[in-house]
Design a protein around this motif. Sequence first.
Motif, short mmCIF file in Angstrom:
data_model
loop_
_atom_site.label_atom_id
_atom_site.label_comp_id
_atom_site.label_asym_id
_atom_site.label_seq_id
_atom_site.Cartn_x
_atom_site.Cartn_y
_atom_site.Cartn_z
N TRP A 127 -82.14 -33.06 9.61
CA TRP A 127 -82.33 -34.73 9.81
C TRP A 127 -81.41 -35.72 8.79
O TRP A 127 -80.89 -37.18 9.00
N LEU A 128 -81.68 -35.40 7.79
CA LEU A 128 -81.40 -36.56 6.49
C LEU A 128 -79.61 -36.73 6.24
O LEU A 128 -79.68 -38.32 5.69
N GLU A 129 -80.23 -35.43 6.30
CA GLU A 129 -78.23 -35.83 6.35
C GLU A 129 -77.17 -36.75 6.73
O GLU A 129 -76.37 -36.84 6.97
N TRP A 130 -77.76 -36.37 8.70
CA TRP A 130 -77.33 -37.23 9.38
C TRP A 130 -77.12 -38.98 9.44
O TRP A 130 -77.02 -39.52 9.26
N GLY A 131 -79.06 -39.43 8.81
CA GLY A 131 -79.49 -40.69 8.21
C GLY A 131 -78.48 -41.11 7.89
O GLY A 131 -77.63 -41.80 7.88
N ARG A 132 -77.70 -39.99 6.33
CA ARG A 132 -77.92 -40.74 5.48
C ARG A 132 -75.99 -41.13 5.29
O ARG A 132 -75.23 -41.87 4.74
N HIS A 133 -75.26 -40.65 6.85
CA HIS A 133 -74.22 -41.12 7.36
C HIS A 133 -73.96 -42.44 7.31
O HIS A 133 -72.37 -43.12 6.90
N PHE A 134 -74.94 -42.85 7.87
CA PHE A 134 -75.23 -44.42 7.87
C PHE A 134 -75.75 -45.53 7.47
O PHE A 134 -75.89 -47.07 7.99
N GLY A 135 -76.18 -45.43 6.44
CA GLY A 135 -76.73 -46.08 5.12
C GLY A 135 -77.58 -45.47 4.26
O GLY A 135 -77.97 -44.32 4.59
N ARG A 136 -78.25 -45.96 3.58
CA ARG A 136 -79.72 -45.60 2.28
C ARG A 136 -81.05 -45.44 3.50
O ARG A 136 -81.24 -46.47 3.84
N LEU A 137 -80.95 -44.05 3.01
CA LEU A 137 -82.43 -44.19 3.86
C LEU A 137 -83.62 -44.85 3.55
O LEU A 137 -84.06 -45.07 2.65
N HIS A 138 -84.04 -45.69 4.74
CA HIS A 138 -85.74 -46.20 3.78
C HIS A 138 -87.07 -45.39 4.29
O HIS A 138 -86.76 -44.13 5.09
#
Length: 363
Positions: A127-138
Amino acid sequence: MSTTSTVTAHETSGSIKVKAEEKQEQTEYKYAHLLPTFPKDEHYPPLEPFEHVDPGHRALQHPNPRQFLENAKVSQLTPPAGEEIRGVNLATLTNDERDELALEVAKRKVLVLRDQQDFIERGPDFWLEWGRHFGRLHIHPTSGHPDGYPHLHLVYRDKHSTFNYEHSDRTIATSWHSDVSYERQPPGLTTLFLVAAPETGGDTVFTSQVTTLRRLSPDFVAFLRTLRATHSAHEQAEFSRAGNRGGVVRREPVVHEHPVIRRHPVTGEEALYVNRQFTRRIVGFKKEESDAILNFLYDHIDRSIDSQVRTHWEPYTVVLWDNRVTAHSAILDFTEEGAVRHGIRITPQAERPIPANPDLKLN
């Protein structure tokens, strides 16, 4: 996916018997490792500005920006916003297909993807790898997160407690907001799924802030383009410091100015960007003047039935939305039933909001 589990995030009852039951329930609960934790020694420095490049920009250069939907069944949910998609496995999308997905989210505001067991069962690291594709994780400053995964925001309520930012002193529990809009660079494409949900109720409702803006008269919109508003994290932080939610504040609260009307960096669409939960004041206006404008806009958003999409959480549903051009709220119509609602949100940050009025200066 569980729909009727009765687990708790931590022991909140004074009864030894209830505590023992809770511990047994947690042991038996498939997603117990994803229950919210609130480490008391977890603190982070202020967020630093960063350059965000929206992946939807790249998809604009593709020969067919909707190629990832070639074998999918796509149903429009409402004319203003929303698509339901079956036949796409989010877990196996290539980087190019993720870019196309980002563009589709920007255009349709909300995507409801069914049958995503593969995605949900892959777990936190994926899930983290997925999210990082779209921006810096909050990392959320006050919410619970799974043990060891501070970048995963949890929404959680069970029969004993809630770990959400909720207030019980209003006649209506609906609370329209754009996630953490108080940050200098608030979220863009956002991912949410539930691992436990009530049998009925607990839906999430979205409204298109592009459409709510279009409902207003041209002269009023021209006036709103000249305005800035402050968005504050202080109230949310004080809510936690008062012992609610989990009682922690990981990062000191901030206040930032944003344009009342922002422009999407990919589609160019203009959207209303205020919300009752975090917007506090029109910059440069006296309190009564500011309240009159903001309360009108909040009421307008509250009544935006013709701009809304309501999502029912079937098992293994993943919802993607663009926080820049939508507002949303959970529907707390299940609370008296004592059901569990346990969700995981992946929240990449995006650009600093771009004013629709290029002459508007932000502090």
